[in-house]
Design a protein around this motif. Structure first.
Motif, PDB file in Angstrom:
ATOM      1  N   SER A 200      38.402  36.258  46.332  1.00 56.03           N
ATOM      2  CA  SER A 200      38.212  34.931  46.900  1.00 56.03           C
ATOM      3  C   SER A 200      37.533  35.096  48.259  1.00 56.03           C
ATOM      4  O   SER A 200      37.531  36.191  48.839  1.00 56.03           O
ATOM      5  CB  SER A 200      39.562  34.236  47.086  1.00 56.03           C
ATOM      6  N   SER A 201      36.946  34.027  48.756  1.00 55.65           N
ATOM      7  CA  SER A 201      36.228  34.129  50.030  1.00 55.65           C
ATOM      8  C   SER A 201      37.147  34.569  51.161  1.00 55.65           C
ATOM      9  O   SER A 201      36.777  35.385  52.013  1.00 55.65           O
ATOM     10  CB  SER A 201      35.571  32.781  50.365  1.00 55.65           C
ATOM     11  N   THR A 202      38.396  34.072  51.137  1.00 47.87           N
ATOM     12  CA  THR A 202      39.347  34.446  52.186  1.00 47.87           C
ATOM     13  C   THR A 202      39.718  35.929  52.103  1.00 47.87           C
ATOM     14  O   THR A 202      39.694  36.643  53.106  1.00 47.87           O
ATOM     15  CB  THR A 202      40.629  33.596  52.083  1.00 47.87           C
ATOM     16  N   TYR A 203      40.033  36.385  50.894  1.00 49.96           N
ATOM     17  CA  TYR A 203      40.430  37.787  50.754  1.00 49.96           C
ATOM     18  C   TYR A 203      39.239  38.719  50.936  1.00 49.96           C
ATOM     19  O   TYR A 203      39.378  39.823  51.434  1.00 49.96           O
ATOM     20  CB  TYR A 203      41.066  38.011  49.381  1.00 49.96           C
ATOM     21  N   ARG A 204      38.043  38.266  50.583  1.00 54.28           N
ATOM     22  CA  ARG A 204      36.842  39.076  50.802  1.00 54.28           C
ATOM     23  C   ARG A 204      36.648  39.363  52.292  1.00 54.28           C
ATOM     24  O   ARG A 204      36.262  40.474  52.679  1.00 54.28           O
ATOM     25  CB  ARG A 204      35.604  38.370  50.238  1.00 54.28           C
ATOM     26  N   SER A 205      36.934  38.386  53.117  1.00 57.04           N
ATOM     27  CA  SER A 205      36.812  38.576  54.557  1.00 57.04           C
ATOM     28  C   SER A 205      37.764  39.669  55.044  1.00 57.04           C
ATOM     29  O   SER A 205      37.425  40.483  55.905  1.00 57.04           O
ATOM     30  CB  SER A 205      37.098  37.277  55.291  1.00 57.04           C
TER      31      SER A 205
END
Length: 210
Positions: A200-205
Motif C-alpha cells: 500500500s502507499s503508506t507501507y511503501r513509504s
C-alpha cells in the motif's frame, strides 16, 4: 516366569501402532534420500531400514517418489514455518532467509531439485510434491498476505498468488539455474524489490524510508 527381557522382545515382535510405523518409514526414506539421493529411496531399501513390510509401504504410498516427497516435507516442516509478527517485510524476510538457508546449507537444495526434476515425468511424485510440500506452503503464504491486506500493508488489488510466485519462485529459479548466487543478500533484496510494488502507499513509504 517370563523375564522382563522376554516381555520386551514380545512387545517388539508385536504389532506396532500404524503412526509409529509410518513415522519410521518416513524417517528411513529421508535418511536414504539425504545420504544417497532420490534414487536411493526404494521400497526395498526403506523396508529394510525401517523394519516395516513392503506390503505396508505399498499400501500407504503409490510410488517411492511419493514416499520421498512426503519424507522431505516432514523432515523440514519446522524450518518451513511462516512467522507472523504483524510486520510484513520482516516476516517475509525471515521466512525467505530461512528458506534460502535450508536450500543452501543443509543438503535440502539438492533433494528438492531432484524432486522437482523427477516430478516432471512421475505423476505420483508430482501429486505428492504438490500435496505435501508446495501447495500447503502456498496456502500458508497466501493466508499471511490476506492478513497483510487487512492490516493495510498490501494493496487491496494485489495478486497474492503472483506475489508467492515472485518471491519463492525466484529462489527456486536460482536453485535450479545457478547463474547467480542464492544467498541471504539475494533474499533481502528480493523482499524489498517485490514488496515495494505490492505494498500500500503508506507501507511503501515505510519500506523506502520516505
Amino acid at each position: 516366569m517370563e523375564t522382563h527381557a522376554g516381555t520386551e522382545a514380545k512387545q517388539r515382535r508385536g504389532r506396532r501402532p500404524a503412526a509409529e510405523v509410518r513415522a519410521e518409514v518416513l524417517a528411513a526414506a529421508a535418511a536414504l534420500m539425504y545420504a544417497d539421493g532420490l534414487p536411493a529411496v526404494t521400497f526395498e531399501r526403506v523396508a529394510v531400514r525401517s523394519g516395516a513390510s513392503k506390503t505396508t509401504i505399498y499400501k500407504w504410498w503409490p510410488s517411492p517418489g511419493a514416499l520421498a516427497a512426503e519424507a522431505y516435507f516432514v523432515t523440514n516442516k519446522t524450518e518451513l514455518q511462516f512467522p507472523d509478527t504483524g510486520d510484513l517485510a520482516n516476516d517475509v524476510r525471515a521466512q525467505l532467509r530461512a528458506f534460502v538457508q535450508l536450500l543452501t546449507q543443509s543438503g535440502s537444495g539438492r533433494i528438492i531439485a531432484e524432486l522437482i526434476g523427477t516430478a516432471q515425468t512421475d505423476q505420483d511424485l508430482s501429486a505428492a510434491v504438490s500435496k505435501h510440500y508446495t501447495m500447503p506452503r502456498r496456502i500458508l503464504a497466501i493466508r499471511y498476505f490476506q492478513q497483510a491486506v487487512k492490516r493495510g500493508q498490501l494493496r487491496d488489488d494485489a495478486d497474492l498468488g503472483l506475489l508467492v510466485d515472485q518471491l519463492w519462485g525466484a529462489c527456486y529459479n536460482r536453485l535450479l539455474i545457478p547463474d547467480a548466487p542464492l544467498d541471504q543478500k539475494f533474499a533481502d533484496a528480493l523482499v524489498k524489490n517485490t514488496l515495494v510494488g505490492a505494498a500500500s502507499s503508506t507501507y511503501r513509504s515505510l519500506l523506502l524510508g520516505t
